[in-house]
Enzyme design. Structure first.
Site, PDB file in Angstrom:
ATOM      1  CE  LYS A 137      -4.119  -1.970   0.212  1.00  0.00           C
ATOM      2  NZ  LYS A 137      -5.110  -1.826  -0.879  1.00  0.00           N
ATOM      3  CD  GLU A 192     -10.493   3.242   0.511  1.00  0.00           C
ATOM      4  OE1 GLU A 192      -9.660   2.391   0.106  1.00  0.00           O
ATOM      5  OE2 GLU A 192     -10.450   4.441   0.172  1.00  0.00           O
ATOM      6  CB  SER A 211      -0.289  -8.202  -1.068  1.00  0.00           C
ATOM      7  OG  SER A 211      -1.176  -8.976  -0.262  1.00  0.00           O
TER       8      SER A 211
END
Length: 393
Positions: free
Chosen positions: A89, A111, A377
């Site tokens: 991210k 969010e 991830s």
């Protein structure tokens, strides 16, 4: 086939910008400016410097010897879990906050589901000295408490969302409402390849550093710059988009997307949107959506907070429809088993989201010469309570 976005913001028939009038100017300004910013020399220099010196890139491409032996092929893990903040991210939030600053926005909202995007947003806001509000469903706050506390420690305001089933969809709804109320000074850092154009394309471009690195890392390790298989989990689809971006037009590479099967496709408790969804509009884009016959959104379910979403990015909807990618549902139990397998074979505890990608491996048939790259991830620190519950049961 062209699998990239077109000039109107569509991947095939999926995508576009379906937005309330109050947000039209915000989105139109972003559409006009994002490519100018991303392609400018000043952005590239600052972005690459921050990725290297702050986020810790490049992330390693690790040959998983014991996992490879188990599945009878050569498996490399793209270690996005080793980035600063523990997931892919950060690649996106660093890039988007630079775009926000260039557009003279002074407030950031976001969010989050699993909390990794929220932590990454709060981190970059602390770095850039910008106020930050993160919307998070109450259900997700309870199951991802460590990330909630990290966001607060970083100075972000974490706003509990009490509507719907209090997960990612509902957090996104509330973030959009906030954006509608503060269109002039607020920049919405969307965490995945969802939302109105240009967000899916902007997020994919920022995450494409993953596949860019895979190319030269494979060249160095295997004397070829492409794998036979790329495997990634997909909810909204940002890590998957980054993993496949530079291979979309390379038909030698098979793309496998692992969806959250929840308790089973026919159980009524699933988040496998590509399998179960129908074409519709969700959060500003035309894509595949889990909905009933009246077009009302059906509540998704997954043990993984980051995959608990009733839609999928328009890029991935198009990849599935054109048969460029294969989507495989991975149930909760299969993901948990895959997480323990990686932990015990390679000493790597993956995030529950990444565990779904690992859970796709038993569903595929490999040849000994096959080269597989699977993106881990995120790291599993945030999911330890869930893992321990299953380990002790």
């Amino acid at each position: 086939m062209n699998y990239q976005v077109d000039e109107k913001g569509y991947y095939g028939r999926f995508g576009g910008a379906y937005i309330p009038e109050i947000l039209h100017r915000c989105v139109e300004d972003l559409q006009k400016n994002y490519l100018k910013v991303l392609e400018s020399d000043s952005f590239k220099q600052e972005y690459q410097t921050l990725l290297r010196d702050y986020a810790g890139r490049p992330s390693p491409l690790y040959f998983a010897k014991r996992l490879s032996g188990k599945y009878g092929c050569r498996i490399y893990l793209k270690r996005e879990d080793l980035n600063h903040t523990g997931a892919h991210k950060i690649n996106n939030t660093i890039g988007q906050i630079l775009v926000a600053r260039s557009m003279e926005k002074t407030r950031i909202i976001a969010e989050t589901g699993a909390g990794q995007h929220g932590v990454a947003t709060a981190t970059t806001c602390a770095l850039m000295d910008m106020p930050c509000a993160v919307y998070m469903g109450k259900t997700d706050m309870e199951r991802q408490q460590p990330n909630v506390e990290k966001m607060r420690m970083l100075g972000a305001t974490v706003v509990p969302v009490l509507s719907g089933n209090m997960t990612l969809k509902d957090a996104t709804n509330e973030a959009i409402r906030d954006w509608c109320c503060h269109p002039s000074d607020t920049f919405y850092i969307i965490g995945s390849t969802v939302g109105p154009h240009p967000y899916p394309d902007m997020v994919a471009r920022l995450q494409s550093v993953i596949s860019e690195e895979i190319k030269w890392q494979l060249e160095a390790k295997e004397d070829r710059n492409y794998p036979d298989y790329l495997v990634a989990c997909v909810g909204g689809g940002s890590n998957a988009a980054g993993t496949v971006y530079h291979y979309l037009d390379d038909e030698r590479v098979k793309i496998v997307l692992a969806e959250a099967g929840g308790e089973g496709l026919l159980s009524g408790r699933s988040a496998a949107t590509i399998q179960l969804g129908k074409e519709g509009i969700l959060h500003g884009a035309r894509t595949l959506v889990m909905q009933n016959e009246d077009g009302q959104i059906e509540e998704p379910y997954s043990i993984s907070a980051g995959l608990d979403y009733p839609g999928v990015g328009p890029m991935h909807a198009n990849l599935s429809e054109t048969k460029r990618a294969t989507a495989l549902p991975v149930d909760d139990g299969e993901a948990i088993a895959a997480a323990f397998e990686l932990t015990q074979l390679e000493g790597i505890i993956p995030a529950l989201e990444s565990a779904h990608a690992l859970g796709a491996l038993p569903k595929l048939s490999f040849k000994p010469e096959d080269l597989v790259v699977l993106t881990v991830s995120g790291r599993g620190d945030k999911d330890m309570e869930t893992y321990l519950k299953h380990f002790n049961s």
